[in-house]
Enzyme design. Structure first.
Site, PDB file in Angstrom:
ATOM      1  N   GLU A 180      -9.429   3.805   2.380  1.00 12.70           N
ATOM      2  CA  GLU A 180      -8.985   3.837   0.989  1.00 12.70           C
ATOM      3  C   GLU A 180      -7.909   2.814   0.678  1.00 12.70           C
ATOM      4  O   GLU A 180      -7.759   2.388  -0.468  1.00 12.70           O
ATOM      5  CB  GLU A 180      -8.480   5.241   0.625  1.00 12.70           C
ATOM      6  CG  GLU A 180      -7.033   5.561   0.994  1.00 12.70           C
ATOM      7  CD  GLU A 180      -6.739   5.509   2.489  1.00 12.70           C
ATOM      8  OE1 GLU A 180      -5.588   5.218   2.856  1.00 12.70           O
ATOM      9  OE2 GLU A 180      -7.658   5.770   3.292  1.00 12.70           O
ATOM     10  N   ASP A 209     -12.097   7.162   4.151  1.00 16.90           N
ATOM     11  CA  ASP A 209     -10.872   6.952   4.927  1.00 16.90           C
ATOM     12  C   ASP A 209     -10.473   5.485   4.979  1.00 16.90           C
ATOM     13  O   ASP A 209      -9.454   5.144   5.564  1.00 16.90           O
ATOM     14  CB  ASP A 209     -11.059   7.501   6.349  1.00 16.90           C
ATOM     15  CG  ASP A 209      -9.742   7.679   7.080  1.00 16.90           C
ATOM     16  OD1 ASP A 209      -8.711   7.778   6.393  1.00 16.90           O
ATOM     17  OD2 ASP A 209      -9.750   7.723   8.319  1.00 16.90           O
ATOM     18  N   LYS A 218       0.852  -1.202   0.000  1.00 20.79           N
ATOM     19  CA  LYS A 218       0.000   0.000   0.000  1.00 20.79           C
ATOM     20  C   LYS A 218       0.879   1.242   0.000  1.00 20.79           C
ATOM     21  O   LYS A 218       1.659   1.468   0.918  1.00 20.79           O
ATOM     22  CB  LYS A 218      -0.905  -0.002   1.232  1.00 20.79           C
ATOM     23  CG  LYS A 218      -1.710   1.275   1.436  1.00 20.79           C
ATOM     24  CD  LYS A 218      -2.459   1.245   2.764  1.00 20.79           C
ATOM     25  CE  LYS A 218      -3.053   2.609   3.108  1.00 20.79           C
ATOM     26  NZ  LYS A 218      -3.689   2.619   4.448  1.00 20.79           N
ATOM     27  N   ASP A 267      -2.537  10.440   3.818  1.00 22.36           N
ATOM     28  CA  ASP A 267      -3.955  10.112   3.951  1.00 22.36           C
ATOM     29  C   ASP A 267      -4.657  11.168   4.793  1.00 22.36           C
ATOM     30  O   ASP A 267      -4.587  11.151   6.021  1.00 22.36           O
ATOM     31  CB  ASP A 267      -4.120   8.729   4.584  1.00 22.36           C
ATOM     32  CG  ASP A 267      -5.589   8.331   4.694  1.00 22.36           C
ATOM     33  OD1 ASP A 267      -6.418   8.952   4.004  1.00 22.36           O
ATOM     34  OD2 ASP A 267      -5.882   7.405   5.468  1.00 22.36           O
ATOM     35  N   ARG A 290      -7.569  -0.353   1.396  1.00 15.93           N
ATOM     36  CA  ARG A 290      -8.072  -1.640   0.888  1.00 15.93           C
ATOM     37  C   ARG A 290      -8.562  -1.521  -0.545  1.00 15.93           C
ATOM     38  O   ARG A 290      -8.576  -2.499  -1.293  1.00 15.93           O
ATOM     39  CB  ARG A 290      -9.165  -2.172   1.809  1.00 15.93           C
ATOM     40  CG  ARG A 290     -10.440  -1.353   1.854  1.00 15.93           C
ATOM     41  CD  ARG A 290     -11.295  -1.647   3.065  1.00 15.93           C
ATOM     42  NE  ARG A 290     -10.633  -1.192   4.286  1.00 15.93           N
ATOM     43  CZ  ARG A 290     -11.138  -1.392   5.514  1.00 15.93           C
ATOM     44  NH1 ARG A 290     -12.282  -2.050   5.658  1.00 15.93           N
ATOM     45  NH2 ARG A 290     -10.520  -0.943   6.573  1.00 15.93           N
ATOM     46  N   LYS A 304      -9.904  13.110   8.396  1.00 11.68           N
ATOM     47  CA  LYS A 304      -9.409  12.761   9.719  1.00 11.68           C
ATOM     48  C   LYS A 304      -9.321  14.015  10.588  1.00 11.68           C
ATOM     49  O   LYS A 304      -9.116  15.119  10.076  1.00 11.68           O
ATOM     50  CB  LYS A 304      -8.006  12.153   9.617  1.00 11.68           C
ATOM     51  CG  LYS A 304      -7.912  10.812   8.913  1.00 11.68           C
ATOM     52  CD  LYS A 304      -6.448  10.374   8.841  1.00 11.68           C
ATOM     53  CE  LYS A 304      -6.276   9.057   8.112  1.00 11.68           C
ATOM     54  NZ  LYS A 304      -6.780   7.927   8.913  1.00 11.68           N
ATOM     55  N   ASP A 322       1.531   6.417   5.844  1.00 10.19           N
ATOM     56  CA  ASP A 322       0.527   5.518   5.269  1.00 10.19           C
ATOM     57  C   ASP A 322       1.027   4.806   4.018  1.00 10.19           C
ATOM     58  O   ASP A 322       0.307   4.004   3.436  1.00 10.19           O
ATOM     59  CB  ASP A 322      -0.764   6.282   4.975  1.00 10.19           C
ATOM     60  CG  ASP A 322      -1.999   5.415   5.166  1.00 10.19           C
ATOM     61  OD1 ASP A 322      -1.910   4.395   5.870  1.00 10.19           O
ATOM     62  OD2 ASP A 322      -3.059   5.749   4.603  1.00 10.19           O
TER      63      ASP A 322
END
Length: 461
Positions: A309, A307, A225, A230, A311, A237, A248
């Site tokens: 995202e 949020d 990933k 993020d 996956r 967030k 991230d």
């Protein structure tokens, strides 16, 4: 650089000083003169404590004692990198197993993130014992340093384009081919979820595709990933949750470090590395809660929360990997806060369909002191990802078992691979350790590499 703290292979010990290991409460095996100084100094050998032992010359040093404490952490040796005086040092121990991990701990503890600040130049340096596999230890330390450097670099210098540059640097001199699908081409080539997540950023989303190894070897595909930052997207967030979101892309960082280990050890695999590199930003083109996208796999996905995202970008990349029906797909991601609630920051959970690999990995984890813990792919929880308007929703509504349901979501995109494993890592040290400062971290890659080496062996070429 690692060469600043590691002496060349044939360096003599003539002017080097010994490091003696001492366990708290255990009968001492130190020579009399050293033990006398230990007693006179009331040294208790607490974990990571260091006692410099003088010699008979004024200001001279005979060596140093490293306290191991009464625990089983071999990486307290990382404290030596900051506590020893400058000069050449070596471990003086009858146990090769002890000095292998102690040496690795020293090298990991010597890490500094020096891109934006200067550090004192004089440092202690280590002479590795001749009984050790130098190339292995160097590769492990360099992989850890690489992952830490990438995670620590902020998003203004490591956006999706920076992740691509880092991947190309790993590929350089390793005979890896690199292909990149970028921007609008993602839609044309059927990567709709990667495009959707990254379309709001000024830095175009992309899928980085790297290959190495002989064509007839078992196919191993690593997926990381690569969310460079993020914000949470439109489900933004809070400031406290956004502060460290440069990390991230920790899955991508760890996958690149793991790929280096695989290649440098010449494991007998046909390696493929896939990194969906995006920024989850906010603009007029940001994807929205309630949007529905048809994934590369053909499954439609309703966006329950922007949020979640990671996956989504992994789903398209995993689906691509699965099309080749590889022997193994292994993905790593800073995916859920639920994993941290369950196991804390130091122990990454993993999920797999392969019991033999899980057993091998768990054994390697203990040997390498690189903790992981298997969690279940509990199929009944999949119902929480149901949607009234699509095949799947990307989140559940009950808040339970978030790491498990994220893994179950990813599992829906694996149908052809012989084996699959997913690692939900933190990629960050919130508290300094002797071998690791606060900041980016390499999680699980040493244990994974050991398990992969056992599974595949080295190339015959």
């Amino acid at each position: 650089m690692l060469t600043d703290v590691l002496k060349p292979e044939k360096t003599t010990r003539k002017n080097a000083k010994p490091i003696w290991l001492m366990r708290a409460g255990a009968a001492s095996e130190l020579e009399t003169s050293v033990q006398d100084w230990v007693d006179a100094s009331a040294f208790k050998a607490g974990a990571g404590t260091v006692l410099v032992v003088p010699d008979r010359k004024p200001g001279g040093i005979a060596g140093a004692v490293l306290g191991l404490g009464d625990g089983d952490d071999p990486f307290v040796s990382g404290a030596l990198a900051s506590k020893l005086p400058a000069g050449d040092w070596f471990f003086d121990s009858p146990s090769t197993a002890d000095i292998r991990l102690a040496s690795l701990g020293f090298l990991m503890g010597a890490y500094r993130f020096a891109r934006y600040r200067k550090f004192p130049e004089e440092r202690p340096s280590l002479i590795l014992d001749g009984s050790l596999d130098r190339s292995e230890l160097v590769a492990l330390a360099e992989a850890v340093w690489l992952a830490r450097d990438l995670v620590n670099t902020p998003a203004n210098d490591l956006g999706p384009d920076g992740i691509e540059a880092a991947a190309r640097l790993v590929a350089k001199d390793r005979k890896m081919s690199v292909r990149v699908v970028k921007g609008g081409e993602l839609q044309k080539k059927n990567f709709p979820l990667i495009h959707a997540v990254g379309q709001a950023s000024q830095s175009a989303p992309r899928l980085i595709d790297m290959r190495w190894g002989r064509r007839g070897a078992p196919r191993l595909t690593l997926v990381g990933k690569g969310v460079s930052f993020d914000s949470g997207g439109l489900d933004i967030k809070p400031a406290s949750g956004m502060r460290n979101m440069k990390k991230d892309m920790g899955g991508a960082a760890n996958i690149l470090a793991l790929a280096r280990l695989v290649i440098d050890a010449r494991l007998d695999v046909r390696l493929r590395v896939l990194i969906p590199a995006v920024e989850n930003a906010i603009s007029g083109s940001a994807f929205r809660p309630g949007d529905i996208y048809r994934s590369r796999k053909g499954l439609t996905v309703e966006i329950g929360n922007t949020d979640a995202e990671g996956r989504l970008v992994l789903a398209d990349a995993i689906a691509l990997a699965d099309e080749e029906k590889p022997d193994m797909i292994l993905d790593m991601a800073t995916l859920t806060g639920a994993a941290r609630v369950a196991l804390g920051p130091d122990v990454p959970p993993f999920f797999t369909t392969d019991d033999a690999f899980a057993d091998s990995l768990s054994a390697a984890s203990l040997i390498e002191h690189d903790p992981v813990w298997r969690l279940p792919l509990w199929a009944p929880y999949l119902r929480g990802l149901s949607s009234g308007v699509a095949d799947l929703c990307n989140v559940t509504t009950d808040g339970f078992a978030g790491s498990v349901t994220a893994a179950l979501f990813l599992q829906q995109f694996v149908t052809g691979a012989k084996s699959w494993a997913h690692f939900d890592i933190f990629a960050w040290n919130p508290v300094a350790k002797p071998h690791a400062p606060v900041g980016g971290e390499a999680h699980a890659i040493r244990a994974i590499f050991a398990a992969l080496r056992q599974r595949y062996g080295v190339t015959r070429n």
